[in-house]
Scaffold this active site. Structure first.
Site, PDB file in Angstrom:
ATOM      1  N   ASP A  47       0.302  12.070   2.473  1.00 27.54           N
ATOM      2  CA  ASP A  47       0.931  13.213   1.804  1.00 27.54           C
ATOM      3  C   ASP A  47       0.042  13.709   0.659  1.00 27.54           C
ATOM      4  O   ASP A  47       0.352  14.717   0.021  1.00 27.54           O
ATOM      5  CB  ASP A  47       2.356  12.888   1.334  1.00 27.54           C
ATOM      6  CG  ASP A  47       2.379  11.834   0.245  1.00 27.54           C
ATOM      7  OD1 ASP A  47       1.345  11.180   0.019  1.00 27.54           O
ATOM      8  OD2 ASP A  47       3.443  11.665  -0.390  1.00 27.54           O
ATOM      9  N   SER A  48      -1.084  13.033   0.431  1.00 29.37           N
ATOM     10  CA  SER A  48      -2.116  13.572  -0.468  1.00 29.37           C
ATOM     11  C   SER A  48      -2.557  14.951   0.033  1.00 29.37           C
ATOM     12  O   SER A  48      -3.144  15.737  -0.723  1.00 29.37           O
ATOM     13  CB  SER A  48      -3.326  12.619  -0.541  1.00 29.37           C
ATOM     14  OG  SER A  48      -3.736  12.249   0.756  1.00 29.37           O
ATOM     15  N   LYS A 116       4.080   5.554   7.487  1.00 24.51           N
ATOM     16  CA  LYS A 116       3.934   4.809   6.226  1.00 24.51           C
ATOM     17  C   LYS A 116       4.966   5.359   5.261  1.00 24.51           C
ATOM     18  O   LYS A 116       5.253   6.554   5.272  1.00 24.51           O
ATOM     19  CB  LYS A 116       2.527   4.992   5.655  1.00 24.51           C
ATOM     20  CG  LYS A 116       2.360   4.400   4.246  1.00 24.51           C
ATOM     21  CD  LYS A 116       0.914   4.376   3.798  1.00 24.51           C
ATOM     22  CE  LYS A 116       0.455   5.604   3.046  1.00 24.51           C
ATOM     23  NZ  LYS A 116       1.220   5.914   1.822  1.00 24.51           N
ATOM     24  N   GLU A 118       6.466   4.746   0.971  1.00 29.88           N
ATOM     25  CA  GLU A 118       6.231   4.106  -0.326  1.00 29.88           C
ATOM     26  C   GLU A 118       7.472   3.357  -0.801  1.00 29.88           C
ATOM     27  O   GLU A 118       8.588   3.835  -0.632  1.00 29.88           O
ATOM     28  CB  GLU A 118       5.855   5.177  -1.369  1.00 29.88           C
ATOM     29  CG  GLU A 118       4.557   5.891  -1.048  1.00 29.88           C
ATOM     30  CD  GLU A 118       4.192   6.938  -2.108  1.00 29.88           C
ATOM     31  OE1 GLU A 118       4.891   7.042  -3.139  1.00 29.88           O
ATOM     32  OE2 GLU A 118       3.193   7.652  -1.888  1.00 29.88           O
ATOM     33  N   GLU A 185      -1.787   0.036  -4.005  1.00 30.68           N
ATOM     34  CA  GLU A 185      -2.528   1.047  -4.773  1.00 30.68           C
ATOM     35  C   GLU A 185      -2.510   0.719  -6.269  1.00 30.68           C
ATOM     36  O   GLU A 185      -1.433   0.430  -6.834  1.00 30.68           O
ATOM     37  CB  GLU A 185      -1.914   2.436  -4.528  1.00 30.68           C
ATOM     38  CG  GLU A 185      -2.634   3.541  -5.296  1.00 30.68           C
ATOM     39  CD  GLU A 185      -2.311   4.959  -4.817  1.00 30.68           C
ATOM     40  OE1 GLU A 185      -1.629   5.117  -3.788  1.00 30.68           O
ATOM     41  OE2 GLU A 185      -2.766   5.902  -5.493  1.00 30.68           O
TER      42      GLU A 185
END
Ligand code: KIV
Length: 283
Positions: A47-48, A116, A118, A185
């Site tokens: 989503d970057s 994926k 978070e 991260e």
């Protein structure tokens, strides 16, 4: 030669092994093609995308439709790499049902190999629901950009013993929930090492030191194509923006000075046909 497409089982089997797992973000045809042909193991449609391609200030605004559009492209291109669709903010934190519905979209419409999302302990029930629906999930703990405001900003996580312990618990929780691998991260290298030694699934680090089972970077950070900032954990392997800028400047100068196009870029026509037109113009 026909490429064998990697599966989540191939990635899982790379725990504690060599070569380590390489993962890069990809969002479109040329970059996905280059990364896949270079043998990168995992292409993450992160989503970057929101920041480096769509120009948003952060990743919170990214929508499911925007993600699906780009996942479709990367999935079409990847002949070898595992393709992961990154679930955007709001697509999995409402209810387990909504999360499964959106994960299904990544698989059915985007043709991703897995998703994926978070979050640690608190997201474990959601991860379990998606895994139980038959969709492999990669976890993401530590600095989770979608919830950066709840974390007090883009900060290194797990810096004291108490916070590190919470991260270890997060890692164990997402492993237990069924994740096949885990992104960490902005985590101190010694903490990432402990987590890597604690869980049985491969860990993929981004700002998490050398001891992870693999490493991931945002493609545009890595090649120097994102102008706003470069996190400390990025190694910039190229400065593509300088090459592109100088090509654009050269094109502009060529156009303005009448140096482009040259004869080799132009099309010709048979002389008798040209003569017919000239005659027609005189009529
Ligand atoms: O969206 C993304 O690019 C990511 C990576 C930073 C792991 O989640």
């Amino acid at each position: 030669m026909e490429q064998k497409k990697l599966t989540v089982f191939d990635i899982k089997s790379r725990k504690n092994s060599s070569p380590r797992i390489s993962m890069l973000t990809a969002y479109d045809y040329p970059w996905a093609l280059l990364a896949d042909q270079s043998g990168i193991d995992i292409l993450l449609v992160g989503d970057s995308l929101g920041m480096v391609v769509l120009g948003y200030q952060d990743t919170v605004s990214v929508t499911m439709d925007e993600m699906i559009h780009h996942v479709k492209i990367v999935s079409r291109v990847a002949k070898r790499a595992l393709v992961i669709g990154d679930m955007p903010f709001g697509s999995y934190n409402v209810s387990k049902e909504k999360a499964v519905e959106n994960a299904n979209r990544f698989m059915k419409e985007g043709r991703a190999d897995c998703v994926k999302l978070e979050g640690g302990k608190t997201m474990a029930p959601v991860i379990e629901a998606i895994v139980n629906a038959g969709i492999p999930v990669q976890g993401h703990i530590g600095l989770t950009p979608q919830t950066a405001s709840a974390l007090g900003g883009f900060k290194v996580q797990g810096k004291n013993a108490e916070a590190a312990r919470a991260l270890i618990e997060d890692a164990k929780a997402v492993e237990k929930a069924g994740c096949f691998s885990l992104v960490m991260e902005a985590v101190p290298a010694p903490v990432a090492k402990i987590i890597t030694e604690t869980v049985s699934i491969p860990t993929i680090g981004i700002g998490a030191g050398i001891d992870c089972d693999g490493q991931v970077l945002v493609m545009y950070d890595m090649v120097g194509l994102f102008d706003r900032f470069t996190p400390k954990f990025v190694k910039q392997y190229a400065k593509i923006s300088e090459i592109i800028s100088s090509a654009i400047a050269e094109f502009k100068a060529d156009v303005e000075n009448g140096r482009f196009p040259e004869e080799k870029h132009s099309f010709t026509m048979k002389s008798d046909e040209l003569e017919k037109i000239e005659k027609y113009l005189k009529e």
